[in-house]
Scaffold this motif. Structure first.
Motif, PDB file in Angstrom:
ATOM      1  N   SER A 112       0.849  -1.188   0.000  1.00 25.50           N
ATOM      2  CA  SER A 112       0.000   0.000   0.000  1.00 25.50           C
ATOM      3  C   SER A 112       0.885   1.237   0.000  1.00 25.50           C
ATOM      4  O   SER A 112       2.079   1.164   0.322  1.00 25.50           O
ATOM      5  N   GLU A 113       0.301   2.364  -0.383  1.00 26.65           N
ATOM      6  CA  GLU A 113       1.016   3.632  -0.443  1.00 26.65           C
ATOM      7  C   GLU A 113       0.182   4.721   0.218  1.00 26.65           C
ATOM      8  O   GLU A 113      -1.049   4.631   0.256  1.00 26.65           O
ATOM      9  N   GLY A 114       0.851   5.721   0.739  1.00 22.61           N
ATOM     10  CA  GLY A 114       0.144   6.809   1.398  1.00 22.61           C
ATOM     11  C   GLY A 114       0.780   8.153   1.120  1.00 22.61           C
ATOM     12  O   GLY A 114       1.963   8.244   0.773  1.00 22.61           O
ATOM     13  N   ARG A 115      -0.030   9.201   1.280  1.00 17.72           N
ATOM     14  CA  ARG A 115       0.412  10.586   1.097  1.00 17.72           C
ATOM     15  C   ARG A 115       0.625  11.209   2.474  1.00 17.72           C
ATOM     16  O   ARG A 115      -0.298  11.294   3.276  1.00 17.72           O
ATOM     17  N   VAL A 116       1.836  11.646   2.739  1.00 20.60           N
ATOM     18  CA  VAL A 116       2.195  12.211   4.042  1.00 20.60           C
ATOM     19  C   VAL A 116       1.454  13.531   4.262  1.00 20.60           C
ATOM     20  O   VAL A 116       1.396  14.377   3.360  1.00 20.60           O
ATOM     21  N   ASP A 117       0.885  13.701   5.480  1.00 24.78           N
ATOM     22  CA  ASP A 117       0.208  14.960   5.775  1.00 24.78           C
ATOM     23  C   ASP A 117       0.722  15.634   7.044  1.00 24.78           C
ATOM     24  O   ASP A 117       0.357  16.774   7.330  1.00 24.78           O
ATOM     25  N   CYS A 118       1.567  14.948   7.807  1.00 22.56           N
ATOM     26  CA  CYS A 118       2.049  15.546   9.053  1.00 22.56           C
ATOM     27  C   CYS A 118       3.395  14.929   9.435  1.00 22.56           C
ATOM     28  O   CYS A 118       3.616  13.728   9.238  1.00 22.56           O
ATOM     29  N   LEU A 119       4.280  15.773   9.971  1.00 27.32           N
ATOM     30  CA  LEU A 119       5.602  15.309  10.405  1.00 27.32           C
ATOM     31  C   LEU A 119       6.097  16.198  11.533  1.00 27.32           C
ATOM     32  O   LEU A 119       6.047  17.423  11.444  1.00 27.32           O
ATOM     33  N   VAL A 120       6.554  15.561  12.600  1.00 28.66           N
ATOM     34  CA  VAL A 120       7.183  16.288  13.700  1.00 28.66           C
ATOM     35  C   VAL A 120       8.384  15.478  14.173  1.00 28.66           C
ATOM     36  O   VAL A 120       8.331  14.244  14.200  1.00 28.66           O
ATOM     37  N   THR A 121       9.470  16.152  14.499  1.00 32.89           N
ATOM     38  CA  THR A 121      10.709  15.459  14.854  1.00 32.89           C
ATOM     39  C   THR A 121      11.281  15.963  16.174  1.00 32.89           C
ATOM     40  O   THR A 121      10.958  17.054  16.649  1.00 32.89           O
ATOM     41  N   GLY A 122      12.137  15.126  16.738  1.00 34.03           N
ATOM     42  CA  GLY A 122      13.036  15.499  17.808  1.00 34.03           C
ATOM     43  C   GLY A 122      14.390  14.971  17.398  1.00 34.03           C
ATOM     44  O   GLY A 122      14.507  14.297  16.363  1.00 34.03           O
ATOM     45  N   PRO A 123      15.452  15.221  18.148  1.00 36.13           N
ATOM     46  CA  PRO A 123      16.760  14.697  17.781  1.00 36.13           C
ATOM     47  C   PRO A 123      16.741  13.163  17.652  1.00 36.13           C
ATOM     48  O   PRO A 123      16.553  12.454  18.630  1.00 36.13           O
ATOM     49  N   GLY A 124      16.877  12.668  16.431  1.00 32.05           N
ATOM     50  CA  GLY A 124      16.919  11.229  16.189  1.00 32.05           C
ATOM     51  C   GLY A 124      15.576  10.535  16.168  1.00 32.05           C
ATOM     52  O   GLY A 124      15.519   9.317  15.989  1.00 32.05           O
ATOM     53  N   THR A 125      14.491  11.274  16.350  1.00 38.83           N
ATOM     54  CA  THR A 125      13.170  10.648  16.387  1.00 38.83           C
ATOM     55  C   THR A 125      12.180  11.428  15.526  1.00 38.83           C
ATOM     56  O   THR A 125      12.362  12.615  15.270  1.00 38.83           O
ATOM     57  N   ALA A 126      11.110  10.741  15.116  1.00 37.60           N
ATOM     58  CA  ALA A 126      10.079  11.395  14.318  1.00 37.60           C
ATOM     59  C   ALA A 126       8.773  10.643  14.435  1.00 37.60           C
ATOM     60  O   ALA A 126       8.752   9.430  14.657  1.00 37.60           O
ATOM     61  N   THR A 127       7.679  11.364  14.305  1.00 42.69           N
ATOM     62  CA  THR A 127       6.375  10.751  14.076  1.00 42.69           C
ATOM     63  C   THR A 127       5.781  11.404  12.841  1.00 42.69           C
ATOM     64  O   THR A 127       5.967  12.596  12.602  1.00 42.69           O
ATOM     65  N   LEU A 128       5.089  10.613  12.043  1.00 46.80           N
ATOM     66  CA  LEU A 128       4.460  11.121  10.840  1.00 46.80           C
ATOM     67  C   LEU A 128       3.190  10.345  10.567  1.00 46.80           C
ATOM     68  O   LEU A 128       3.016   9.224  11.058  1.00 46.80           O
ATOM     69  N   THR A 129       2.300  10.956   9.819  1.00 46.03           N
ATOM     70  CA  THR A 129       1.078  10.287   9.405  1.00 46.03           C
ATOM     71  C   THR A 129       0.893  10.437   7.908  1.00 46.03           C
ATOM     72  O   THR A 129       1.446  11.348   7.282  1.00 46.03           O
ATOM     73  N   ALA A 130       0.109   9.527   7.354  1.00 53.66           N
ATOM     74  CA  ALA A 130      -0.141   9.533   5.919  1.00 53.66           C
ATOM     75  C   ALA A 130      -1.543   9.021   5.650  1.00 53.66           C
ATOM     76  O   ALA A 130      -2.060   8.167   6.379  1.00 53.66           O
ATOM     77  N   ILE A 131      -2.152   9.545   4.602  1.00 54.26           N
ATOM     78  CA  ILE A 131      -3.451   9.081   4.147  1.00 54.26           C
ATOM     79  C   ILE A 131      -3.222   8.023   3.074  1.00 54.26           C
ATOM     80  O   ILE A 131      -2.538   8.281   2.076  1.00 54.26           O
ATOM     81  N   ILE A 132      -3.778   6.827   3.271  1.00 50.61           N
ATOM     82  CA  ILE A 132      -3.590   5.751   2.298  1.00 50.61           C
ATOM     83  C   ILE A 132      -4.280   6.116   0.977  1.00 50.61           C
ATOM     84  O   ILE A 132      -5.468   6.467   0.953  1.00 50.61           O
ATOM     85  N   THR A 133      -3.524   6.030  -0.101  1.00 47.84           N
ATOM     86  CA  THR A 133      -4.044   6.395  -1.428  1.00 47.84           C
ATOM     87  C   THR A 133      -4.147   5.204  -2.375  1.00 47.84           C
ATOM     88  O   THR A 133      -4.837   5.282  -3.388  1.00 47.84           O
ATOM     89  N   LYS A 134      -3.442   4.120  -2.043  1.00 52.63           N
ATOM     90  CA  LYS A 134      -3.423   2.978  -2.955  1.00 52.63           C
ATOM     91  C   LYS A 134      -3.165   1.706  -2.162  1.00 52.63           C
ATOM     92  O   LYS A 134      -2.304   1.679  -1.279  1.00 52.63           O
ATOM     93  N   VAL A 135      -3.902   0.646  -2.488  1.00 49.52           N
ATOM     94  CA  VAL A 135      -3.723  -0.658  -1.846  1.00 49.52           C
ATOM     95  C   VAL A 135      -3.604  -1.717  -2.937  1.00 49.52           C
ATOM     96  O   VAL A 135      -4.408  -1.759  -3.868  1.00 49.52           O
ATOM     97  N   GLY A 136      -2.582  -2.559  -2.825  1.00 45.52           N
ATOM     98  CA  GLY A 136      -2.356  -3.611  -3.809  1.00 45.52           C
ATOM     99  C   GLY A 136      -3.369  -4.742  -3.687  1.00 45.52           C
ATOM    100  O   GLY A 136      -4.164  -4.786  -2.733  1.00 45.52           O
ATOM    101  N   PRO A 137      -3.348  -5.685  -4.620  1.00 44.80           N
ATOM    102  CA  PRO A 137      -4.283  -6.818  -4.620  1.00 44.80           C
ATOM    103  C   PRO A 137      -4.242  -7.593  -3.302  1.00 44.80           C
ATOM    104  O   PRO A 137      -3.166  -7.894  -2.780  1.00 44.80           O
TER     105      PRO A 137
END
Length: 217
Positions: A112-137
């Protein structure tokens, strides 16, 4: 030429040389200052890039799971209704996420694939979210859903990677309902559990940058 004339000519040449020298130093200093000011004014943007396979520490199998991230901060690029959010958020981001899961039992790879909509980081760390745009068979019907990821960048290591990832499904983001079977809870922007799954192949690079203030005007 008289002695006085020679002294006058030498003094003139010295003054001219000094003028050129001072002019060069002044121009060089001005250029350096302008360059430094430009570097200071240019904002730094966070990012998470790379591809890696990981394992679930609580569930042993022969499956191959991997995430590929190409996520970049794009502050205040996604306006939201109402108040200050009409300019967007400092955590707004763009990019893509690719998910791959090879099931040894089914002998099939789900993607599956997704489009990133949010990203926040700290030193060496990150959280991000994405909206799924495509799912394989054969994959779940998750197009349009938001999913969350966390990343720990353990640095460049020899041998086994120290990187880790986490993600918002597979039982870590549930909504208990008394005696009823719990359902997956909705995922908000930049929401993800801690990076609990060790990377075993590949790795990620987290570029940290502080969240920028709201743009003027």
């Amino acid at each position: 030429m008289t002695s006085f004339s020679r002294r006058k000519a030498v003094a003139g040449l010295a003054a001219l040389a000094a003028a050129f020298t001072l002019s060069g130093v002044s121009a060089g200093s001005a250029a350096s200052a302008a360059s430094a000011e430009h570097r200071e004014q240019k904002p730094e943007y966070a990012s998470v890039t790379g591809s890696a396979e990981f394992v679930l520490p609580y569930y042993k199998d022969n499956d191959i799971r991997s995430f590929t991230f190409d996520a970049h901060a794009a502050p205040y690029s996604r306006p939201l209704p109402g108040g200050r959010m009409s300019k967007g958020l400092p955590t707004d981001a763009r990019g893509t996420v690719k998910i791959s899961h090879y099931s040894a039992e089914q002998n099939i790879t789900y993607t599956s694939e997704g489009r990133v909509d949010c990203l926040v980081t700290g030193p060496g760390t990150a959280t991000l979210t994405a909206i799924i745009t495509k799912v394989g068979p054969g994959g779940p019907d998750s197009v349009g859903q938001r999913v969350g990821f966390s990343v720990y960048d353990g640095g460049k290591d020899r041998g086994r990677s120290k990187d880790r990832v986490g993600f918002s499904w597979n039982g870590v983001n549930l909504m208990p309902k008394g005696d009823a079977e719990p359902e997956d809870a909705p995922v908000g922007t930049c929401m993800a559990p801690a990076p609990y799954a060790p990377v075993v192949k590949g790795g990620y690079t987290v570029k940290h940058a502080e969240l920028l203030p709201e743009p003027k005007g």
